[in-house]
Design a protein around this motif. Structure first.
Motif, PDB file in Angstrom:
ATOM      1  N   LYS A  40      21.885 -17.313  -3.315  1.00  0.00           N
ATOM      2  CA  LYS A  40      21.870 -16.773  -4.485  1.00  0.00           C
ATOM      3  C   LYS A  40      20.765 -16.979  -5.338  1.00  0.00           C
ATOM      4  N   GLU A  41      20.348 -16.206  -6.181  1.00  0.00           N
ATOM      5  CA  GLU A  41      18.828 -16.583  -6.802  1.00  0.00           C
ATOM      6  C   GLU A  41      19.195 -17.670  -7.651  1.00  0.00           C
ATOM      7  N   PRO A  42      18.050 -18.559  -7.630  1.00  0.00           N
ATOM      8  CA  PRO A  42      18.219 -19.692  -8.345  1.00  0.00           C
ATOM      9  C   PRO A  42      18.641 -19.569  -9.868  1.00  0.00           C
ATOM     10  N   SER A  43      19.350 -20.349 -10.633  1.00  0.00           N
ATOM     11  CA  SER A  43      19.704 -20.329 -11.936  1.00  0.00           C
ATOM     12  C   SER A  43      18.752 -21.457 -12.686  1.00  0.00           C
ATOM     13  N   ASN A  44      17.937 -21.008 -13.430  1.00  0.00           N
ATOM     14  CA  ASN A  44      16.928 -22.022 -14.057  1.00  0.00           C
ATOM     15  C   ASN A  44      17.274 -21.888 -15.527  1.00  0.00           C
ATOM     16  N   ASN A  45      17.996 -22.902 -16.000  1.00  0.00           N
ATOM     17  CA  ASN A  45      18.147 -22.799 -17.614  1.00  0.00           C
ATOM     18  C   ASN A  45      16.963 -23.973 -18.117  1.00  0.00           C
ATOM     19  N   ASP A  48      18.477 -27.682 -16.317  1.00  0.00           N
ATOM     20  CA  ASP A  48      18.582 -27.805 -14.905  1.00  0.00           C
ATOM     21  C   ASP A  48      18.182 -26.611 -14.035  1.00  0.00           C
ATOM     22  N   LEU A  49      17.982 -27.023 -12.817  1.00  0.00           N
ATOM     23  CA  LEU A  49      18.056 -25.933 -11.899  1.00  0.00           C
ATOM     24  C   LEU A  49      19.282 -26.106 -11.016  1.00  0.00           C
ATOM     25  N   ASP A  50      19.957 -25.145 -10.696  1.00  0.00           N
ATOM     26  CA  ASP A  50      20.993 -24.871 -10.059  1.00  0.00           C
ATOM     27  C   ASP A  50      20.983 -24.075  -8.855  1.00  0.00           C
ATOM     28  N   LEU A  51      20.973 -24.399  -7.612  1.00  0.00           N
ATOM     29  CA  LEU A  51      20.831 -23.999  -6.427  1.00  0.00           C
ATOM     30  C   LEU A  51      22.358 -23.699  -5.508  1.00  0.00           C
ATOM     31  N   CYS A  64      23.307 -27.472  -4.947  1.00  0.00           N
ATOM     32  CA  CYS A  64      22.251 -28.467  -5.425  1.00  0.00           C
ATOM     33  C   CYS A  64      21.842 -28.243  -6.738  1.00  0.00           C
ATOM     34  N   LYS A  65      21.579 -29.475  -7.604  1.00  0.00           N
ATOM     35  CA  LYS A  65      21.399 -29.434  -9.037  1.00  0.00           C
ATOM     36  C   LYS A  65      20.062 -30.380  -9.070  1.00  0.00           C
ATOM     37  N   ASP A  66      18.973 -29.822  -9.413  1.00  0.00           N
ATOM     38  CA  ASP A  66      17.909 -30.559  -9.942  1.00  0.00           C
ATOM     39  C   ASP A  66      17.698 -30.896 -11.549  1.00  0.00           C
ATOM     40  N   ASN A  67      18.205 -32.195 -11.774  1.00  0.00           N
ATOM     41  CA  ASN A  67      18.166 -32.175 -13.369  1.00  0.00           C
ATOM     42  C   ASN A  67      16.832 -32.997 -13.637  1.00  0.00           C
ATOM     43  N   GLY A  68      15.903 -33.211 -12.742  1.00  0.00           N
ATOM     44  CA  GLY A  68      14.639 -34.028 -12.893  1.00  0.00           C
ATOM     45  C   GLY A  68      13.543 -32.901 -13.229  1.00  0.00           C
ATOM     46  N   ARG A  69      13.849 -31.719 -12.981  1.00  0.00           N
ATOM     47  CA  ARG A  69      12.822 -30.589 -13.265  1.00  0.00           C
ATOM     48  C   ARG A  69      11.539 -30.456 -12.149  1.00  0.00           C
ATOM     49  N   LYS A  86      15.157 -30.870   1.012  1.00  0.00           N
ATOM     50  CA  LYS A  86      14.523 -32.015   0.700  1.00  0.00           C
ATOM     51  C   LYS A  86      15.327 -33.111   0.918  1.00  0.00           C
ATOM     52  N   ARG A  87      14.933 -34.082   1.803  1.00  0.00           N
ATOM     53  CA  ARG A  87      15.564 -34.914   2.346  1.00  0.00           C
ATOM     54  C   ARG A  87      15.475 -36.154   1.805  1.00  0.00           C
TER      55      ARG A  87
END
Length: 114
Positions: A40-45, A48-51, A64-69, A86-87
């Motif tokens: 799914k296309e990344p959801s970037n608000n 957070d970035l939701d993948l 996967c969620k990146d809340n560190g930007r 990202k390991r």
């Protein structure tokens, strides 16, 4: 003259407070892990970035969620079908495309961390 010295001292103290704690942030990013095929296309608000995709090892749906930007900087390089890696313990974010592998090491204050 006294006011100028106080003003300069205040600016100096404030600017040192605005610098990120790179060593502390390194531990945060080392703990993150995301290994997926993006479905799914990344959801970037704003925060957070939701993948969303399939776990590369099991094929099961994963999020996967990146809340560190950090990862959100590369969201324009992500496309459906890409493998994102990202390991845990590493400080490099990979985007595997059909014919290219993009790697993004983590940087802080101009220094590359490993």
């Amino acid at each position: 003259m006294k006011k100028i010295i106080i003003l300069l001292l205040g600016i100096s103290l404030l600017s040192s407070c605005l610098k990120p704690d790179c060593e502390g942030i390194v531990d945060f990013y080392r703990k993150q892990e995301c290994i997926m095929i993006l479905e799914k296309e990344p959801s970037n608000n704003q925060v957070d970035l939701d993948l969303y995709g399939a776990d590369m090892n099991t094929g099961k749906p994963c999020h996967c969620k990146d809340n560190g930007r950090w990862w959100s900087i590369f969201s324009d390089d992500m496309s459906v079908g890409d493998t994102l890696i990202k390991r845990k313990g590493e400080l490099v974010f990979y985007i595997h495309k059909k014919d290219t592998i993009l790697n993004f090491p983590w940087r802080c204050e101009g220094k590359v961390y490993q």
